[in-house]
Design a protein around this motif. Structure first.
Motif, PDB file in Angstrom:
ATOM      1  N   MET A 183     -10.358  -2.671   7.113  1.00 21.92           N
ATOM      2  CA  MET A 183      -9.518  -2.607   5.989  1.00 21.92           C
ATOM      3  C   MET A 183      -8.741  -4.430   5.872  1.00 21.92           C
ATOM      4  O   MET A 183      -9.271  -5.252   6.762  1.00 21.92           O
ATOM      5  CB  MET A 183      -8.400  -1.955   6.213  1.00 21.92           C
ATOM      6  N   GLY A 184      -8.503  -4.385   4.988  1.00 18.70           N
ATOM      7  CA  GLY A 184      -8.464  -5.398   3.774  1.00 18.70           C
ATOM      8  C   GLY A 184      -9.239  -6.686   3.794  1.00 18.70           C
ATOM      9  O   GLY A 184     -10.201  -6.377   3.782  1.00 18.70           O
ATOM     10  N   ASN A 185      -9.035  -7.481   3.076  1.00 16.33           N
ATOM     11  CA  ASN A 185      -9.450  -8.245   2.483  1.00 16.33           C
ATOM     12  C   ASN A 185      -9.955 -10.337   3.066  1.00 16.33           C
ATOM     13  O   ASN A 185     -10.713 -10.434   2.691  1.00 16.33           O
ATOM     14  CB  ASN A 185      -9.198  -8.986   0.775  1.00 16.33           C
ATOM     15  N   ASP A 186      -9.864  -9.906   4.348  1.00 21.62           N
ATOM     16  CA  ASP A 186     -10.069 -11.405   4.910  1.00 21.62           C
ATOM     17  C   ASP A 186     -11.608 -10.521   6.042  1.00 21.62           C
ATOM     18  O   ASP A 186     -11.137 -11.060   7.730  1.00 21.62           O
ATOM     19  CB  ASP A 186      -8.518 -11.446   5.639  1.00 21.62           C
ATOM     20  N   PHE A 187     -12.088 -10.655   5.616  1.00 19.16           N
ATOM     21  CA  PHE A 187     -13.519 -10.516   5.471  1.00 19.16           C
ATOM     22  C   PHE A 187     -14.204 -11.652   6.827  1.00 19.16           C
ATOM     23  O   PHE A 187     -13.900 -13.036   5.986  1.00 19.16           O
ATOM     24  CB  PHE A 187     -14.424  -9.717   5.100  1.00 19.16           C
ATOM     25  N   ALA A 188     -14.959 -11.802   7.174  1.00 14.99           N
ATOM     26  CA  ALA A 188     -15.487 -13.043   7.962  1.00 14.99           C
ATOM     27  C   ALA A 188     -16.714 -12.643   6.874  1.00 14.99           C
ATOM     28  O   ALA A 188     -17.438 -11.865   7.367  1.00 14.99           O
ATOM     29  CB  ALA A 188     -15.641 -13.044   9.149  1.00 14.99           C
ATOM     30  N   VAL A 189     -18.136 -13.512   6.676  1.00 11.03           N
ATOM     31  CA  VAL A 189     -18.992 -13.733   5.418  1.00 11.03           C
ATOM     32  C   VAL A 189     -20.086 -14.805   6.392  1.00 11.03           C
ATOM     33  O   VAL A 189     -20.190 -15.397   7.156  1.00 11.03           O
ATOM     34  CB  VAL A 189     -18.924 -15.368   4.144  1.00 11.03           C
ATOM     35  N   VAL A 190     -21.200 -13.451   6.055  1.00 14.34           N
ATOM     36  CA  VAL A 190     -22.215 -13.806   7.121  1.00 14.34           C
ATOM     37  C   VAL A 190     -23.289 -14.701   5.989  1.00 14.34           C
ATOM     38  O   VAL A 190     -23.432 -14.730   4.800  1.00 14.34           O
ATOM     39  CB  VAL A 190     -23.297 -12.785   7.439  1.00 14.34           C
ATOM     40  N   VAL A 191     -22.987 -16.371   7.300  1.00 12.45           N
ATOM     41  CA  VAL A 191     -24.131 -17.317   5.929  1.00 12.45           C
ATOM     42  C   VAL A 191     -25.172 -17.456   6.277  1.00 12.45           C
ATOM     43  O   VAL A 191     -25.716 -17.328   5.466  1.00 12.45           O
ATOM     44  CB  VAL A 191     -23.524 -18.399   6.332  1.00 12.45           C
ATOM     45  N   SER A 192     -25.844 -17.111   7.721  1.00 16.97           N
ATOM     46  CA  SER A 192     -27.172 -16.653   7.612  1.00 16.97           C
ATOM     47  C   SER A 192     -27.018 -16.047   9.325  1.00 16.97           C
ATOM     48  O   SER A 192     -26.742 -15.933  10.003  1.00 16.97           O
ATOM     49  CB  SER A 192     -28.268 -18.600   8.430  1.00 16.97           C
ATOM     50  N   VAL A 193     -28.497 -15.929   9.272  1.00 14.20           N
ATOM     51  CA  VAL A 193     -28.973 -14.908  10.801  1.00 14.20           C
ATOM     52  C   VAL A 193     -29.588 -15.346  11.385  1.00 14.20           C
ATOM     53  O   VAL A 193     -30.854 -15.926  10.978  1.00 14.20           O
ATOM     54  CB  VAL A 193     -29.435 -13.348  10.585  1.00 14.20           C
ATOM     55  N   ILE A 194     -29.999 -16.338  12.463  1.00 13.64           N
ATOM     56  CA  ILE A 194     -30.920 -17.135  13.441  1.00 13.64           C
ATOM     57  C   ILE A 194     -31.739 -16.641  14.443  1.00 13.64           C
ATOM     58  O   ILE A 194     -30.687 -16.119  15.479  1.00 13.64           O
ATOM     59  CB  ILE A 194     -30.518 -18.641  13.980  1.00 13.64           C
ATOM     60  N   PRO A 195     -32.813 -15.960  14.675  1.00 17.23           N
ATOM     61  CA  PRO A 195     -33.078 -14.707  16.376  1.00 17.23           C
ATOM     62  C   PRO A 195     -32.801 -16.296  17.046  1.00 17.23           C
ATOM     63  O   PRO A 195     -33.797 -17.207  17.157  1.00 17.23           O
ATOM     64  CB  PRO A 195     -34.706 -15.202  15.419  1.00 17.23           C
ATOM     65  N   VAL A 196     -32.741 -15.763  18.441  1.00 19.14           N
ATOM     66  CA  VAL A 196     -32.470 -16.615  19.757  1.00 19.14           C
ATOM     67  C   VAL A 196     -33.457 -16.062  20.703  1.00 19.14           C
ATOM     68  O   VAL A 196     -32.688 -16.594  21.473  1.00 19.14           O
ATOM     69  CB  VAL A 196     -31.087 -17.045  20.008  1.00 19.14           C
ATOM     70  N   GLY A 197     -33.613 -15.081  20.441  1.00 19.15           N
ATOM     71  CA  GLY A 197     -34.164 -14.208  21.569  1.00 19.15           C
ATOM     72  C   GLY A 197     -32.829 -13.605  22.494  1.00 19.15           C
ATOM     73  O   GLY A 197     -31.750 -12.832  22.132  1.00 19.15           O
ATOM     74  N   GLU A 198     -33.646 -13.060  24.152  1.00 13.52           N
ATOM     75  CA  GLU A 198     -32.274 -12.459  24.103  1.00 13.52           C
ATOM     76  C   GLU A 198     -31.552 -13.628  25.653  1.00 13.52           C
ATOM     77  O   GLU A 198     -31.935 -14.646  25.830  1.00 13.52           O
ATOM     78  CB  GLU A 198     -33.005 -12.150  25.425  1.00 13.52           C
ATOM     79  N   ARG A 199     -30.534 -13.486  25.083  1.00 11.53           N
ATOM     80  CA  ARG A 199     -29.601 -14.616  25.942  1.00 11.53           C
ATOM     81  C   ARG A 199     -28.473 -13.514  27.152  1.00 11.53           C
ATOM     82  O   ARG A 199     -27.963 -12.353  26.252  1.00 11.53           O
ATOM     83  CB  ARG A 199     -28.934 -15.620  25.341  1.00 11.53           C
ATOM     84  N   GLU A 200     -27.801 -14.172  28.043  1.00 11.16           N
ATOM     85  CA  GLU A 200     -27.298 -13.594  28.997  1.00 11.16           C
ATOM     86  C   GLU A 200     -26.057 -13.799  27.921  1.00 11.16           C
ATOM     87  O   GLU A 200     -25.313 -15.385  27.671  1.00 11.16           O
ATOM     88  CB  GLU A 200     -27.452 -13.972  30.252  1.00 11.16           C
ATOM     89  N   VAL A 201     -24.490 -13.299  27.451  1.00 17.50           N
ATOM     90  CA  VAL A 201     -23.377 -13.311  27.515  1.00 17.50           C
ATOM     91  C   VAL A 201     -22.562 -12.902  28.413  1.00 17.50           C
ATOM     92  O   VAL A 201     -22.212 -12.014  29.200  1.00 17.50           O
ATOM     93  CB  VAL A 201     -23.405 -13.296  25.736  1.00 17.50           C
ATOM     94  N   TYR A 202     -21.042 -13.950  28.018  1.00 14.60           N
ATOM     95  CA  TYR A 202     -19.830 -13.281  28.386  1.00 14.60           C
ATOM     96  C   TYR A 202     -18.605 -13.537  28.133  1.00 14.60           C
ATOM     97  O   TYR A 202     -18.922 -13.846  27.376  1.00 14.60           O
ATOM     98  CB  TYR A 202     -19.737 -14.556  29.687  1.00 14.60           C
ATOM     99  N   ASP A 203     -18.055 -12.238  28.218  1.00 17.50           N
ATOM    100  CA  ASP A 203     -16.888 -11.840  27.647  1.00 17.50           C
ATOM    101  C   ASP A 203     -15.876 -12.491  28.323  1.00 17.50           C
ATOM    102  O   ASP A 203     -15.569 -12.486  29.758  1.00 17.50           O
ATOM    103  CB  ASP A 203     -16.265 -10.519  27.271  1.00 17.50           C
TER     104      ASP A 203
END
Length: 205
Positions: A183-203
């Protein structure tokens, strides 16, 4: 500091302190807090963590607050003094301020599909809330009802509401709804997608 701030925010929001001196008796001290179950449960846990002993009892909210049935209290002077002191400190850390906002919001905040509000008629308290929020880069506006100060409204749309709940972490679940990100109009716009392979991420939240 977050826990201390939470106790302070809840106390300023919905707590009360009484000092009584009846003829022929010593001075009586009293602190009481009523509110949502999740806020009271958190207040009790944080109090115990900080070495305080608060007593739980029943509360009759009558027709005005029919769903409020519990309260916590203490009559120990040292604990009443402590809760009063932490509610109005001379200085406060960043995490104290996060906790204060969470406790106050759980006590006197509201959220619906379109807005997050801090309901409060005390101008000094609102100025304090606005200062804490400003330090976290939130924007607010003062609201009025029937010509009188009634609190603060958080500005910035859906993304700022999500940031507020993620950063401050209030405890009352029905005041922190799951947002519809479509909902709403304040979407984030996707500028580009860059493949980086598999990575471990943390929240880190």
């Amino acid at each position: 500091d977050y826990k201390t701030g939470f106790l302070a925010g809840a106390s300023v929001g919905d707590g009360y302190i009484g000092r009584y001196h009846y003829p022929g008796t010593s001075k009586q001290n009293h602190f009481g807090l009523v509110g949502d179950d999740e806020m009271l449960d958190t207040f009790k846990i944080y109090s115990e963590d900080l070495g305080l002993e608060v007593i739980e009892g029943k509360f009759n909210g009558g027709k005005t607050y029919p769903n409020v049935t519990r309260k916590v209290r203490t009559n120990r002077k040292a604990q009443v003094d402590y809760l009063e002191d932490i509610s109005y400190p001379e200085s406060a850390s960043y995490h104290y301020k996060r906790g204060f906002l969470a406790g106050f919001y759980d006590a006197d905040g509201t959220c619906d599909r379109n807005s997050v509000r801090f309901c409060n008629r005390d101008v000094n308290v609102s100025m304090r809330l606005a200062e804490y929020l400003d330090e976290m880069d939130f924007r607010v506006t003062v609201e009025f009802y029937q010509g009188q100060h009634s609190g603060l409204l958080l500005l910035g749309g859906q993304s700022e509401k999500i940031r507020f709940f993620s950063l401050v972490r209030p405890k009352v679940s029905h005041k922190a709804p799951v947002f519809d990100l479509g909902m709403g109009n304040d979407f984030a716009v996707v500028v580009s997608v860059i493949p980086v392979g598999e990575r471990e991420v943390y929240d880190i939240q």
